[in-house]
Scaffold this motif. Structure first.
Motif, PDB file in Angstrom:
ATOM      1  N   ASP A   3       0.835  -1.193   0.000  1.00 45.88           N
ATOM      2  CA  ASP A   3       0.000   0.000   0.000  1.00 45.88           C
ATOM      3  C   ASP A   3       0.872   1.245   0.000  1.00 45.88           C
ATOM      4  N   LEU A   4       0.432   2.246  -0.753  1.00 47.48           N
ATOM      5  CA  LEU A   4       1.145   3.517  -0.771  1.00 47.48           C
ATOM      6  C   LEU A   4       0.849   4.284   0.514  1.00 47.48           C
ATOM      7  N   PRO A   5       1.795   5.093   0.981  1.00 47.08           N
ATOM      8  CA  PRO A   5       1.539   5.861   2.204  1.00 47.08           C
ATOM      9  C   PRO A   5       0.412   6.863   2.011  1.00 47.08           C
ATOM     10  N   SER A   6      -0.243   7.195   3.090  1.00 42.64           N
ATOM     11  CA  SER A   6      -1.254   8.243   3.037  1.00 42.64           C
ATOM     12  C   SER A   6      -0.589   9.581   2.737  1.00 42.64           C
ATOM     13  N   VAL A   7      -1.389  10.516   2.240  1.00 39.93           N
ATOM     14  CA  VAL A   7      -0.900  11.857   1.911  1.00 39.93           C
ATOM     15  C   VAL A   7      -1.549  12.843   2.880  1.00 39.93           C
ATOM     16  N   VAL A   8      -0.750  13.455   3.719  1.00 36.26           N
ATOM     17  CA  VAL A   8      -1.257  14.384   4.721  1.00 36.26           C
ATOM     18  C   VAL A   8      -1.296  15.782   4.114  1.00 36.26           C
ATOM     19  N   VAL A   9      -2.487  16.342   4.025  1.00 35.48           N
ATOM     20  CA  VAL A   9      -2.681  17.688   3.483  1.00 35.48           C
ATOM     21  C   VAL A   9      -2.717  18.655   4.660  1.00 35.48           C
ATOM     22  N   THR A  10      -1.763  19.566   4.700  1.00 41.25           N
ATOM     23  CA  THR A  10      -1.594  20.422   5.872  1.00 41.25           C
ATOM     24  C   THR A  10      -2.127  21.834   5.674  1.00 41.25           C
ATOM     25  N   ARG A  11      -2.772  22.079   4.550  1.00 42.56           N
ATOM     26  CA  ARG A  11      -3.326  23.411   4.305  1.00 42.56           C
ATOM     27  C   ARG A  11      -4.418  23.749   5.321  1.00 42.56           C
ATOM     28  N   PRO A  12      -4.731  25.048   5.475  1.00 37.66           N
ATOM     29  CA  PRO A  12      -5.885  25.418   6.300  1.00 37.66           C
ATOM     30  C   PRO A  12      -7.134  24.670   5.846  1.00 37.66           C
ATOM     31  N   ALA A  13      -7.991  24.354   6.764  1.00 40.09           N
ATOM     32  CA  ALA A  13      -9.138  23.478   6.488  1.00 40.09           C
ATOM     33  C   ALA A  13      -9.971  23.949   5.300  1.00 40.09           C
ATOM     34  N   ALA A  14     -10.183  25.258   5.182  1.00 36.51           N
ATOM     35  CA  ALA A  14     -11.045  25.774   4.123  1.00 36.51           C
ATOM     36  C   ALA A  14     -10.431  25.608   2.738  1.00 36.51           C
ATOM     37  N   ALA A  18     -10.248  20.654  -2.145  1.00 36.38           N
ATOM     38  CA  ALA A  18     -10.031  20.489  -3.583  1.00 36.38           C
ATOM     39  C   ALA A  18      -8.785  19.658  -3.856  1.00 36.38           C
ATOM     40  N   LEU A  19      -7.715  19.938  -3.121  1.00 39.95           N
ATOM     41  CA  LEU A  19      -6.488  19.167  -3.308  1.00 39.95           C
ATOM     42  C   LEU A  19      -6.698  17.729  -2.841  1.00 39.95           C
ATOM     43  N   ALA A  20      -7.401  17.533  -1.736  1.00 34.66           N
ATOM     44  CA  ALA A  20      -7.662  16.181  -1.241  1.00 34.66           C
ATOM     45  C   ALA A  20      -8.426  15.353  -2.275  1.00 34.66           C
ATOM     46  N   TRP A 189       3.799  14.115   3.452  1.00 34.12           N
ATOM     47  CA  TRP A 189       3.198  15.336   3.978  1.00 34.12           C
ATOM     48  C   TRP A 189       3.343  16.443   2.944  1.00 34.12           C
ATOM     49  N   ILE A 190       2.224  16.967   2.456  1.00 33.95           N
ATOM     50  CA  ILE A 190       2.256  18.109   1.544  1.00 33.95           C
ATOM     51  C   ILE A 190       2.272  19.385   2.383  1.00 33.95           C
ATOM     52  N   VAL A 191       3.327  20.173   2.193  1.00 36.44           N
ATOM     53  CA  VAL A 191       3.509  21.381   3.000  1.00 36.44           C
ATOM     54  C   VAL A 191       3.718  22.568   2.060  1.00 36.44           C
ATOM     55  N   THR A 192       2.895  23.582   2.201  1.00 31.86           N
ATOM     56  CA  THR A 192       2.978  24.746   1.331  1.00 31.86           C
ATOM     57  C   THR A 192       3.276  26.024   2.117  1.00 31.86           C
ATOM     58  N   SER A 193       3.827  25.865   3.333  1.00 35.71           N
ATOM     59  CA  SER A 193       4.159  27.022   4.158  1.00 35.71           C
ATOM     60  C   SER A 193       5.264  26.643   5.129  1.00 35.71           C
ATOM     61  N   SER A 194       6.302  27.456   5.192  1.00 36.76           N
ATOM     62  CA  SER A 194       7.355  27.223   6.185  1.00 36.76           C
ATOM     63  C   SER A 194       6.810  27.377   7.598  1.00 36.76           C
ATOM     64  N   GLU A 195       5.899  28.324   7.778  1.00 37.45           N
ATOM     65  CA  GLU A 195       5.308  28.541   9.098  1.00 37.45           C
ATOM     66  C   GLU A 195       4.555  27.299   9.561  1.00 37.45           C
ATOM     67  N   ASP A 251      -0.933  21.291  -9.417  1.00 38.93           N
ATOM     68  CA  ASP A 251      -0.432  20.400 -10.472  1.00 38.93           C
ATOM     69  C   ASP A 251       0.979  19.932 -10.142  1.00 38.93           C
ATOM     70  N   GLY A 252       1.807  20.843  -9.648  1.00 39.34           N
ATOM     71  CA  GLY A 252       3.172  20.465  -9.286  1.00 39.34           C
ATOM     72  C   GLY A 252       3.213  19.484  -8.134  1.00 39.34           C
ATOM     73  N   LEU A 253       2.359  19.694  -7.140  1.00 41.98           N
ATOM     74  CA  LEU A 253       2.304  18.782  -5.998  1.00 41.98           C
ATOM     75  C   LEU A 253       1.850  17.391  -6.431  1.00 41.98           C
ATOM     76  N   LEU A 254       0.838  17.325  -7.287  1.00 42.38           N
ATOM     77  CA  LEU A 254       0.333  16.031  -7.751  1.00 42.38           C
ATOM     78  C   LEU A 254       1.371  15.323  -8.608  1.00 42.38           C
ATOM     79  N   ALA A 255       2.084  16.063  -9.447  1.00 44.12           N
ATOM     80  CA  ALA A 255       3.125  15.462 -10.253  1.00 44.12           C
ATOM     81  C   ALA A 255       4.210  14.828  -9.373  1.00 44.12           C
ATOM     82  N   ALA A 256       4.568  15.548  -8.285  1.00 46.38           N
ATOM     83  CA  ALA A 256       5.563  14.999  -7.364  1.00 46.38           C
ATOM     84  C   ALA A 256       5.055  13.716  -6.699  1.00 46.38           C
ATOM     85  N   LEU A 257       3.786  13.711  -6.303  1.00 49.71           N
ATOM     86  CA  LEU A 257       3.209  12.504  -5.694  1.00 49.71           C
ATOM     87  C   LEU A 257       3.233  11.344  -6.668  1.00 49.71           C
ATOM     88  N   GLN A 258       2.868  11.602  -7.904  1.00 53.42           N
ATOM     89  CA  GLN A 258       2.817  10.520  -8.889  1.00 53.42           C
ATOM     90  C   GLN A 258       4.218   9.974  -9.198  1.00 53.42           C
TER      91      GLN A 258
END
Length: 261
Positions: A3-14, A18-20, A189-195, A251-258
């Motif tokens: 099984d492939l690992p789960s993908v943790v989406v760390t963006r704000p809930a709102a 769409a990415l999920a 873990w998809i991370v789009t913020s250093s903070e 698109d870039g994040l999905l390409a990296a996952l694939q």
């Protein structure tokens, strides 16, 4: 095949759904674990005052999709025909959600879609043409000063206005259990913020108050997919051993996952 690992989406809930959905569409399992809360300002008077006189600005720059959403919430009747600037595809898409497109406004965006940030946005602007002009930058309560400083150095008159604030989500007992469960496995873990990464490190440190570094060690074994070089550098400084750089935007994040499948 394992099984492939789960993908943790760390963006704000709102902003995560769409990415999920796109992650699920490529056969991966998304897990929502927001590492940032986007909160309204306690005082929106300065923001509303700046947005009341949009026609005086030669350029209006947004630093993030959050800045766009907050600005349009403060002034829904956004006029067409303005010159706008955004730092990436996520912000361009946010403008489109509010009805602003290249068909009714001029939108500047970095030419280099592999790296979208203030520096590459500056490269897409005609800085000499902005000399002596008024420019509005809409951003969070705090942020990098690069864009404003560079525009001032080019002779522009820059107004900075905050549209929202960022905070670490409440670390409830439920979130403690969820984070511990995630750290006990191997995830992307998809991370789009250093903070957001720094907030993750703070949460893990709280888990480790009685575990003598066990949670930190597990955190550093997780794979981070970073959408910008600064985020990758932050991850490495926090000790992550497996950091993957992606192009910016979904698109870039999905390409990296694939590429990892």
């Amino acid at each position: 095949m394992p099984d492939l690992p789960s993908v943790v989406v760390t963006r704000p809930a709102a902003q995560a759904d769409a990415l999920a959905q796109r992650i699920a569409a490529i056969g991966r399992t998304p897990v929502l674990f927001p590492l940032l809360d986007i909160l309204p300002l306690p005082d929106t008077v300065p923001l509303r005052a700046a947005l009341a006189e949009l026609d005086r600005y030669a350029l209006i720059a947004f630093v993030s999709p959050n800045a766009i959403d907050a600005a349009f919430a403060a002034r829904p009747d956004w006029p067409h025909g303005l010159q706008l600037a955004v730092v990436g595809d996520g912000s361009r898409a946010a403008l489109e959600r509010h009805g602003i497109t290249p068909g009714n406004s001029t939108i500047f965006i970095p030419h280099d879609r592999e790296r979208t940030d203030s520096q590459t946005l500056l490269e897409a602007l005609d800085l000499p043409a902005l000399h002596g002009k008024d420019i509005l930058i809409v951003r969070g309560e705090a942020g990098r000063e690069l864009l404003g400083d560079a525009l001032r150095a080019a002779g522009a008159h820059v107004t900075l206005v905050a549209a929202y604030r960022r905070a670490m989500p409440a670390f409830t007992e439920q979130r403690r259990r969820e984070l511990k469960r995630l750290l006990d496995g191997q995830n992307d873990w998809i991370v789009t913020s250093s903070e957001a990464l720094r907030f993750l490190a703070q949460m893990v440190a709280q888990l480790d108050e009685k575990n003598k570094g066990e949670a930190v060690a597990k955190m550093q074994q997780q794979r981070i997919i970073a959408s910008h070089v600064r985020i990758a550098e932050t991850a490495q400084s926090l000790g992550f051993r497996n950091v993957v750089r992606s192009a910016s935007g979904d698109d870039g994040l999905l390409a990296a996952l694939q590429s990892l499948s």
